[in-house]
Design an enzyme around this catalytic site. Structure first.
Site, PDB file in Angstrom:
ATOM      1  N   TYR A   1     -71.970 -36.330 -50.220  1.00  0.00           N
ATOM      2  CA  TYR A   1     -71.722 -34.946 -50.649  1.00  0.00           C
ATOM      3  C   TYR A   1     -70.385 -34.839 -51.372  1.00  0.00           C
ATOM      4  CZ  TYR A   1     -70.869 -29.924 -50.371  1.00  0.00           C
ATOM      5  OH  TYR A   1     -70.587 -28.620 -50.683  1.00  0.00           O
TER       6      TYR A   1
ATOM      7  N   SER B   1     -66.767 -28.239 -54.849  1.00  0.00           N
ATOM      8  CA  SER B   1     -66.337 -28.025 -53.464  1.00  0.00           C
ATOM      9  C   SER B   1     -64.954 -28.633 -53.298  1.00  0.00           C
ATOM     10  CB  SER B   1     -67.313 -28.681 -52.484  1.00  0.00           C
ATOM     11  OG  SER B   1     -66.766 -28.737 -51.181  1.00  0.00           O
TER      12      SER B   1
END
Length: 330
Positions: free
Chosen positions: A208, A195
């Site tokens: 995350y 990501s």
């Protein structure tokens, strides 16, 4: 020193300084030309013919029932791969498998597995036994339900364990299962979906962000280890894509549909070992890592997530008050 002597000295330095300046200007010009040609090669010409069943009959996609994972499964099926779908929901797996068989006429295999657990890999290994796997897409992932401060995350202990298992352990374990046979055949591609939040710390999505940074480092390290054996291991770092996880319903130029993103990303395989996968995302990645100081990027990310957190908690408080319950938001 007289004025005449100073003028003679400066005159004598003119030629060397001219050539130094000319060299600098020429170097910058050649660098710009190189970057433009490289960008044209990646984002216009692409490398779309590389990924085909010549790598191996089967493609394996984790987190394959929604969003980017489902789009990878569909695009690889369109290219002629038989598809192994691995995800948690048996019902969704059945639906996606039937859709791929009906739409593309390919063979499918499904493995239901909850990547939040660590005892699933023997059964996955058994399900993959004997398959000639050309492509592995490590896509399964989990994010926060909303941005939150570390100590305020509900059920923090289990939250940490689940996120590490899904976002990090799955990548390592699935690679362990698939890579040896690729190395034996000296061909194969592993796409690890990280990501853009793994490119720099993202406060209020800290765990995350950190797990996605791990995926990026893991991928780039393995690429160097195995590239001489004909294996491509690519780190994929998308910004926002219009998926259920991001809760973006309306696609835009910088927030593409998963189908559009995947089609663009697959053209970068073999050309970039680390990619944002989509030209507008590549521009955003260049700006945020090369032009803007990291402290500013972190500050703006924290500010954005604080605003999202406040909005989420206010909406939840209103819903619970409407239902006659209270909510503590500290």
């Amino acid at each position: 020193m007289t004025c005449t002597e100073v003028q003679d000295m400066l005159h004598g330095a003119e030629t060397p300084l001219f050539w130094v300046g000319a060299f600098v200007v020429a170097s910058m010009f050649l660098w710009i030309i190189y970057r433009l040609l490289s960008g044209f090669r990646v984002w216009v010409l692409g490398n779309g013919q590389l990924i085909s069943p010549r790598l191996g009959k089967w493609a394996v996609v984790t987190g394959a029932t929604d969003g980017i994972g489902k789009s990878y499964a569909e695009e690889l099926a369109r290219r002629g791969f038989a598809i192994v779908l691995i995800s948690r929901s048996q019902h969704k797996l059945d639906d996606v498998a039937k859709s791929l068989e009906d739409q593309f006429g390919v063979e499918t295999k499904i493995i239901a597995a909850d990547f939040g657990k660590t005892n699933i890999y023997p059964s996955i290994e058994a399900g993959l036994s004997g398959l000639e796997i050309g492509v592995l897409v490590n896509n399964v992932g989990v994010s926060y339900p909303y941005p939150e401060y570390y100590l305020h995350i509900p059920d923090l202990d289990n939250f940490i364990t689940n996120m590490i298992n899904v976002n990090m352990t799955s990548v390592c374990q699935m690679t362990r299962l698939v890579l040896p046979r690729m190395a034996d055949r000296s061909k194969g591609i592993i796409l690890n979906i990280s990501s853009a939040s793994g490119m720099y710390p993202l406060p209020l999505l800290t765990i995350y962000s950190a797990t996605k940074a791990f995926v990026d480092f893991f991928s780039r390290g393995l690429q160097e280890e195995y590239r001489r054996q004909g294996i491509i291991i690519q780190s994929v770092l998308p910004f926002f894509v219009a998926t259920k996880m991001t809760r973006i319903r309306k696609p835009t130029l910088d927030k593409p549909t998963p189908e559009r993103y995947v089609a663009a990303e697959l053209n970068t395989v073999g050309l970039q070992s680390q990619t944002n996968g989509y030209f507008p995302h590549a521009v955003m990645g260049w700006v945020t890592t090369k032009l803007v100081p990291i402290a500013i990027v972190i500050f703006l990310g924290a500010r954005m997530n604080r605003l999202q957190r406040t909005g989420y908690l206010n909406r939840r408080k209103q819903r619970e008050q409407k239902n006659g319950t209270g909510l503590k938001t500290d």
